[in-house]
Design a protein around this motif. Structure first.
Motif, PDB file in Angstrom:
ATOM      1  N   HIS A 137       0.940  -1.082  -0.044  1.00 43.35           N
ATOM      2  CA  HIS A 137      -0.104  -0.179   0.252  1.00 43.35           C
ATOM      3  C   HIS A 137       0.948   1.121  -0.033  1.00 43.35           C
ATOM      4  O   HIS A 137       0.331   2.468  -0.319  1.00 43.35           O
ATOM      5  CB  HIS A 137      -1.011   0.065   1.243  1.00 43.35           C
TER       6      HIS A 137
ATOM      7  N   ASP B  19      -7.492  -2.901  -1.369  1.00 45.40           N
ATOM      8  CA  ASP B  19      -8.335  -3.982  -0.732  1.00 45.40           C
ATOM      9  C   ASP B  19      -9.711  -3.737  -0.923  1.00 45.40           C
ATOM     10  O   ASP B  19     -10.300  -2.585  -0.913  1.00 45.40           O
ATOM     11  CB  ASP B  19      -8.060  -3.565   0.860  1.00 45.40           C
TER      12      ASP B  19
ATOM     13  N   HIS C 228      -7.080  -8.162  -1.001  1.00 47.49           N
ATOM     14  CA  HIS C 228      -5.915  -7.327  -1.517  1.00 47.49           C
ATOM     15  C   HIS C 228      -5.488  -7.514  -2.845  1.00 47.49           C
ATOM     16  O   HIS C 228      -5.205  -8.820  -3.412  1.00 47.49           O
ATOM     17  CB  HIS C 228      -4.600  -7.802  -0.381  1.00 47.49           C
TER      18      HIS C 228
HETATM   19 ZN    ZN Z   1      -3.952  -4.797   1.349  1.00 49.91          ZN
END
Ligand code: ZN
Length: 256
Positions: A190, A197, A225
């Motif tokens: 991220h 997500d 994810h």
């Molecule tokens: Zn994630």
């Protein structure tokens, strides 16, 4: 020849497709992280992956994020910020999903971009309860748990991996490695703004639409994810990724 503690990795397709400026890790923690999260580093299609498996602090993360071309959109009630190429393809995927009466929405406010402090907080949210649990179980001495707690987040990583090699797992359910539950500080995909997500991850049709637009699952057992790799599915093995079947779906990982 002089012996070194450095581990050598054979060159292979995955290694050959890493960016030239990528710093290949030579320590065991770095190598493990490359294996678990490394699909990201061969991202194409306008994506700029980090040149390291582990950011050492906020300054390094901010400098990298500041260098990127990014775009911010409101999706499903949340502000989502991604690298421009990843956002463009996400929006195309959402538009295509809509034609089939499907939606693709982020899981929350931290579903896309994170900063270094976020990754430290998430890491602590797994490590602290896990250490308490293993002390209560009698598997870990209290003094040892306190010593690990007092280390910098960066230095905790190898210690936690050591505990896990002795069966003291630190994921949320305490039954598997923490790397399948939360990324060590400074290693989350991220941070790269190439990850999202997704709420609707259980729907195969949603996973297929995302894949058609360069978004794939690359972290085993992290079910919501997705990672923007910016290529079509048939290019992934040529870039040195291998397909792993887990939890009823496919993940793409470095073939190391
Ligand atoms: Zn994630």
């Amino acid at each position: 020849m002089k012996k070194t503690n450095k581990i050598k990795i054979k060159s292979n397709e995955y290694i050959a497709n890493l960016p030239k400026e990528f710093n290949r890790p030579t320590d065991t923690v770095g190598q493990r992280l490359l294996k678990e999260y490394g699909a990201l580093f061969i991202a194409r299609g306008g994506a700029i992956p980090p040149n390291t498996v582990i950011f050492k602090g906020e300054r390094q993360v901010s400098a990298y994020q500041a260098s990127l071309s990014k775009s911010k959109e409101n999706i499903g009630g949340f502000a989502v910020e991604l690298q421009t190429a990843a956002m463009k393809n996400l929006k195309d995927a959402i538009a295509e999903a809509e034609k089939n009466s499907l939606i693709i929405t982020p899981r929350g406010a931290d579903a896309a971009k994170r900063n270094y402090a976020d990754t430290v907080m998430l890491w602590a949210s797994r490590v602290n309860p896990a250490l308490t649990y293993w002390v209560e179980k009698g598997a870990l001495k209290e003094a040892e748990a306190s010593r690990i707690c007092s280390l910098s987040p960066f230095n905790q990583v190898s210690e936690i991996f050591k505990l896990e090699s002795q069966g003291m797992f630190c994921s949320k359910d305490l039954a598997k490695s923490i790397v399948y539950s939360v990324a060590p500080p400074g290693t989350s995909q991220h941070l790269s703004m190439l990850a999202l997500d997704v709420n609707e991850h259980d729907d195969l049709r949603v996973r297929d639409v995302l894949a058609e637009h360069g978004w794939f699952q690359t972290v085993v057992s992290d079910l919501p994810h997705f990672t923007f790799l910016g290529v079509s599915k048939n290019q992934l093995s040529k870039l040195g990724l291998k397909k792993i079947f887990d939890s009823g779906r496919f993940f793409w990982l470095p073939n190391l």
